[in-house]
Design an enzyme around this catalytic site. Sequence first.
Site, PDB file in Angstrom:
ATOM      1  N   TYR A 127     -17.068  13.668 -15.279  1.00 14.09           N
ATOM      2  CA  TYR A 127     -17.409  12.261 -15.136  1.00 14.09           C
ATOM      3  C   TYR A 127     -18.415  12.130 -13.971  1.00 14.09           C
ATOM      4  CZ  TYR A 127     -16.773   7.329 -14.112  1.00 14.09           C
ATOM      5  OH  TYR A 127     -16.988   6.008 -13.876  1.00 14.09           O
ATOM      6  N   ASP A 173      -8.263  16.428 -15.066  1.00 16.56           N
ATOM      7  CA  ASP A 173      -8.489  15.027 -15.420  1.00 16.56           C
ATOM      8  C   ASP A 173      -8.156  14.884 -16.913  1.00 16.56           C
ATOM      9  OD1 ASP A 173      -9.621  12.609 -16.320  1.00 16.56           O
ATOM     10  OD2 ASP A 173     -11.189  12.646 -14.797  1.00 16.56           O
ATOM     11  N   LYS A 232      -8.995   3.528 -19.004  1.00 15.55           N
ATOM     12  CA  LYS A 232      -9.414   3.905 -20.353  1.00 15.55           C
ATOM     13  C   LYS A 232      -8.237   3.783 -21.324  1.00 15.55           C
ATOM     14  CE  LYS A 232     -13.032   4.741 -17.858  1.00 15.55           C
ATOM     15  NZ  LYS A 232     -13.412   6.031 -17.315  1.00 15.55           N
ATOM     16  N   ARG A 252       0.826  -1.218   0.000  1.00 15.95           N
ATOM     17  CA  ARG A 252       0.000   0.000   0.000  1.00 15.95           C
ATOM     18  C   ARG A 252       0.855   1.262   0.000  1.00 15.95           C
ATOM     19  NH1 ARG A 252      -2.223   1.683   4.481  1.00 15.95           N
ATOM     20  NH2 ARG A 252      -2.650  -0.419   5.223  1.00 15.95           N
TER      21      ARG A 252
HETATM   22  C1  LIG Z   1     -13.881   6.554 -16.094  1.00 14.88           C
HETATM   23  C2  LIG Z   1     -13.514   7.923 -15.702  1.00 14.88           C
HETATM   24  C3  LIG Z   1     -13.180   8.233 -14.383  1.00 14.88           C
HETATM   25  C4  LIG Z   1     -13.247   7.208 -13.270  1.00 14.88           C
HETATM   26  O1  LIG Z   1     -12.297   6.211 -13.443  1.00 14.88           O
HETATM   27  P1  LIG Z   1     -12.462   4.699 -12.884  1.00 14.88           P
HETATM   28  O2  LIG Z   1     -11.196   4.073 -13.351  1.00 14.88           O
HETATM   29  O3  LIG Z   1     -13.682   4.130 -13.499  1.00 14.88           O
HETATM   30  O4  LIG Z   1     -12.573   4.799 -11.408  1.00 14.88           O
HETATM   31  C5  LIG Z   1     -12.791   9.528 -14.099  1.00 14.88           C
HETATM   32  N1  LIG Z   1     -12.746  10.470 -15.052  1.00 14.88           N
HETATM   33  C6  LIG Z   1     -13.084  10.222 -16.336  1.00 14.88           C
HETATM   34  C7  LIG Z   1     -13.008  11.313 -17.341  1.00 14.88           C
HETATM   35  C8  LIG Z   1     -13.473   8.942 -16.704  1.00 14.88           C
HETATM   36  O5  LIG Z   1     -13.822   8.699 -17.964  1.00 14.88           O
END
Ligand SMILES: *Cc1c(COP(=O)(O)O)cnc(C)c1O
Length: 397
Positions: free
Chosen positions: A112, A186, A211, A59
């Site tokens: 998101y 982000d 992603k 961790r």
């Molecule tokens: C999917 C997504 C998240 C969250 O990510 P997870 O891996 O599903 O927890 C945050 N921001 C954006 C733009 C996303 O597409």
Amino acid sequence: MTQEACGFGTKAIHAGNEKDSRFGALSTPIYQTSTFTFDSCEQGGRRFAGAEKGYIYTRLGNPTAAVLENKVAALEGGETCLATASGMGAISSCLWTIAGAGKHIIADGTLYGCTFALLNHGLSRYGVEVDFIDTSDLDALRSHLKENTVAVYLETPANPTLKITDVAAVAELAHAYSPAIKVVCDNTFASPALQNPLKLGADVVVHSATKYLNGHGDVVAGFVVGKADFIQQVRMFGLKDMTGAVMDPFAAWLLLRGLKTLELRMSRHCENARKIAAFLNAHPAVEKVNYPGLESHRGHDIAARQMKDFGGMLSFEVRGGKEAGMALVNGLRLITVAVSLGDAESLIEHPASMTHSTYAEDELRAAGIAPGLIRLSAGLENAEDLIADLEQAMAQL
Ligand SMILES: *Cc1c(COP(=O)(O)O)cnc(C)c1O
């Protein structure tokens, strides 16, 4: 040749890698271990005190994850990176580190869905004040900055409207007000192959590595990237104590594997999205297409300046609103109905009932998310096949 001078594709393959001194393995070994043994009690004490380098417990850090973290830091042009169990793990570990009761966050309203929920329903329960604005409107940003503002949080391109925010302008404005304000971006939709918010002036980049970074639809993961002292705080407080959202070593290895092809994959994603956007834009059944690569897109010029290409994501509305949109999605045979994005498979979804169902109706309207909006992640298939699928589904409407 220094690694710094290398191209993105070269860095994605080589940056951060460590020579395996034991067997010379080309692929980074998976240290699938929870804990690390000490030679003595005294050595354990020195590790905990930070007086001796070395691992303690996964961790707090893991050698497989460390290679990945160093690679992603190089790709984003950041000092340090922290790997997390998910994108939400990255975002919540980061925001828990920055915010506290009585602090104020300015966030874009188009986010998101779970990030919106964290800010709107989560942090607010603990006395954090959040204002949702349109960060592409600099006057709105200027008028919301105040003494207890600790962060400005945004996505560009934003999910799911593909709204573009000028990161450099936001960072300049926020930092002129107070250099202590963290501009958090982000970067999931663009990926570091297309955009480096830190180089544009942002302080922190967060990712859902689920992603594009992984790209194969088989891992949930995230990253926080920024200055070394801040990332150390996120690691030792936000992640270690607050969320515990640690990345598993096997997930780290899958990401190391996925990242090798990020640049190649992104160029195909962009090419496919560009072709699909052009097709939809010319189709009489389509009311509106949101793709930053279209000259008609409101953020096109800023995107052209701050991104290398326009990305693999687009959204659109068909004539006939929500019902027609859903009928179109249901009529597809190749493009798959699923949330998530950035995978080899093209994925399509209806934000108002799926990814953005954490928004109330008025919040959807304020964020510009129309009831009939459809979001499409252009995959790596051949564009002709994707367009043919959309064409046959359109013909059924
Ligand atoms: C999917 C997504 C998240 C969250 O990510 P997870 O891996 O599903 O927890 C945050 N921001 C954006 C733009 C996303 O597409």
